[in-house]
Design an enzyme around this catalytic site. Structure first.
Site, PDB file in Angstrom:
ATOM      1  N   ASP A 173      30.939  16.281  -6.567  1.00 48.31           N
ATOM      2  CA  ASP A 173      31.457  15.483  -7.810  1.00 48.31           C
ATOM      3  C   ASP A 173      32.897  14.903  -7.258  1.00 48.31           C
ATOM      4  OD1 ASP A 173      31.639  14.914 -10.553  1.00 48.31           O
ATOM      5  OD2 ASP A 173      32.568  16.907 -11.114  1.00 48.31           O
ATOM      6  N   HIS A 256      29.113   8.124 -11.877  1.00 41.75           N
ATOM      7  CA  HIS A 256      28.503   8.794 -12.718  1.00 41.75           C
ATOM      8  C   HIS A 256      27.474   8.320 -13.635  1.00 41.75           C
ATOM      9  CE1 HIS A 256      31.708  11.971 -11.551  1.00 41.75           C
ATOM     10  NE2 HIS A 256      31.227  12.779 -12.422  1.00 41.75           N
ATOM     11  N   HIS A 259      24.516   9.417 -12.108  1.00 33.32           N
ATOM     12  CA  HIS A 259      24.079  10.636 -12.440  1.00 33.32           C
ATOM     13  C   HIS A 259      23.427  10.749 -13.669  1.00 33.32           C
ATOM     14  CE1 HIS A 259      24.997  13.967 -14.969  1.00 33.32           C
ATOM     15  NE2 HIS A 259      24.695  14.865 -13.811  1.00 33.32           N
ATOM     16  N   HIS A 273      24.922  18.942 -10.998  1.00 31.81           N
ATOM     17  CA  HIS A 273      25.760  17.454 -11.591  1.00 31.81           C
ATOM     18  C   HIS A 273      26.353  16.882 -10.098  1.00 31.81           C
ATOM     19  CE1 HIS A 273      28.667  15.038 -13.768  1.00 31.81           C
ATOM     20  NE2 HIS A 273      29.512  15.638 -12.824  1.00 31.81           N
TER      21      HIS A 273
HETATM   22 ZN   LIG Z   1      31.550  14.672 -12.534  1.00 30.47          ZN
END
Ligand SMILES: [Zn+2]
Length: 374
Positions: A173, A256, A259, A273
């Site tokens: 992340d 993101h 993702h 994540h």
């Molecule tokens: Zn994130």
């Protein structure tokens, strides 16, 4: 456009920091009763420390066992628990989803929020937003709040005992932070708070990336030995504080959104994540046509700490055309942060970048494994 920088009111980190939770809350004028929203593991690890520190500070509390998903029904359940005990503050302890749920309930009820992450697996703890999923775990929406948490308290003794894979996911992340921040700054787009970025936010994002490269491997070894070391302290700060402030105050971009696209595919649900964001980072760099040296540095770092660089490593060894199209369409959906990229992004471009990133990742892995066998 005004520049806006946001952060939690207080950030406290260190070995056995939980022992100071009550005192930190008292210092900030946060009074009970409190509702603690926590997963089963967090309750097991922290119940005794809560009893001591909160009774010392005269804060009475109830505990709501977190259901496991940051979904709208779970947020409603937390609000019912908070109303039942007349809560004046919500403390959330556990992983990113438990914290997101606690902040959501606190924001809805206009109560102060305290976040105690027990793992360093994402940059959620410092932010003024939650990622809402369906009860089945599919990304649904971002929810934004008026303010960041009143207190984020990170106990590194607890993090040191958490699974190593979760710390690595947090690095994934955090890996995206600088690249997404830079894209937003270069494109003069708005950050997550609707303002322009500041020099401070970009500097924090740069420090975040440097810390990953410098301390990532050593921090991973520390957690494998369940030991708190200076490298682990710095890495936890990078995963939690630097990445959190960097993304929120500079903005998100393609990584993101990729993702969010990947969550459409059932096969990726077993991956965290940060693991999917790490692969998304690679896709972003490929899509932006960044220099080979930049992409190789990310490939090397990811491979060293065990972050995915191929589709197979996020559960998509076989990717039917319909699944790739679904992922790409979701990633490029209207309102997605992928549109912070400085060019028009269409789903077919996303699909090409995903396949090219996967190919680069596979080539890098086979090169490095053939070198190590020599
Ligand atoms: Zn994130």
């Amino acid at each position: 456009m005004l520049s806006v920088f946001c952060c939690p009111s207080r950030y406290t980190q260190g070995k056995n920091a939980t022992d100071n939770l009550g005192q930190e809350m008292a210092t900030l004028g946060l009074k009970g009763p409190a509702l603690i929203v926590a997963g089963k593991t967090a309750i097991k690890i922290l119940a005794e420390a809560w009893r001591r520190t909160l009774s010392q500070a005269d804060i009475s509390y109830n505990v709501h066992t977190f259901g496991g998903e940051c979904s709208l029904p779970e947020i409603e359940r937390v609000k019912v628990s908070a109303q039942a005990c007349g809560a004046r503050v919500i403390i959330a302890a556990g992983g990113g989803k438990a914290l997101d749920t606690g902040r959501a309930a606190a924001a809805d009820m206009d109560l102060p929020a305290v976040n105690c992450p027990t793992i360093a697996s994402s940059d959620a703890p410092c932010s003024a937003l939650s990622v809402i999923y369906t009860e089945e775990g599919v990304f649904q929406q971002y929810r934004f709040y008026r303010k960041n948490p009143d207190l984020v308290l990170v106990d590194t003794a607890v993090i040191a005992r958490s699974p190593a894979r979760l710390l690595v996911a947090g690095m994934g992340d955090a890996l995206a932070t600088l690249f997404e921040a830079r894209t937003c700054v270069e494109g003069h787009v708005k950050n997550m708070r609707g303002g322009g970025s500041t020099q401070s936010a970009l500097a924090l994002a740069e420090l975040c990336y440097r810390t990953l490269l410098a301390d990532g491997t050593a921090a991973l070894r520390a957690v494998e030995a369940q030991a708190v070391t200076p490298a682990l302290e710095r890495l936890v700060e990078a995963n939690t504080l630097l990445s959190g402030l960097g993304f929120e105050s500079s903005g998100l971009a393609a990584a993101h959104a990729i993702h969010n696209g990947l969550t459409v595919a059932q096969a990726t649900h077993g991956f965290f994540h940060g693991e999917k964001v790490a692969f998304g980072t690679l896709v972003q760099l490929v899509m932006e046509g960044r220099p080979r040296a930049v992409i190789e540095e990310v490939l090397r770092f990811s491979t060293d700490v065990g972050l995915p660089v191929t589709l197979a490593q996020v559960g998509l060894a076989q990717i039917p055309a319909a699944v790739l199209a679904g992922i790409s369409a979701r990633a490029a959906a209207q309102g997605e942060t992928i549109h912070n990229e400085p060019f028009e992004v269409r789903p077919d471009m996303v699909a090409d970048a995903i396949l090219a990133a996967d190919a680069a990742g596979r080539a890098f892995r086979s090169e490095t494994s053939s070198k190590s066998h020599r």
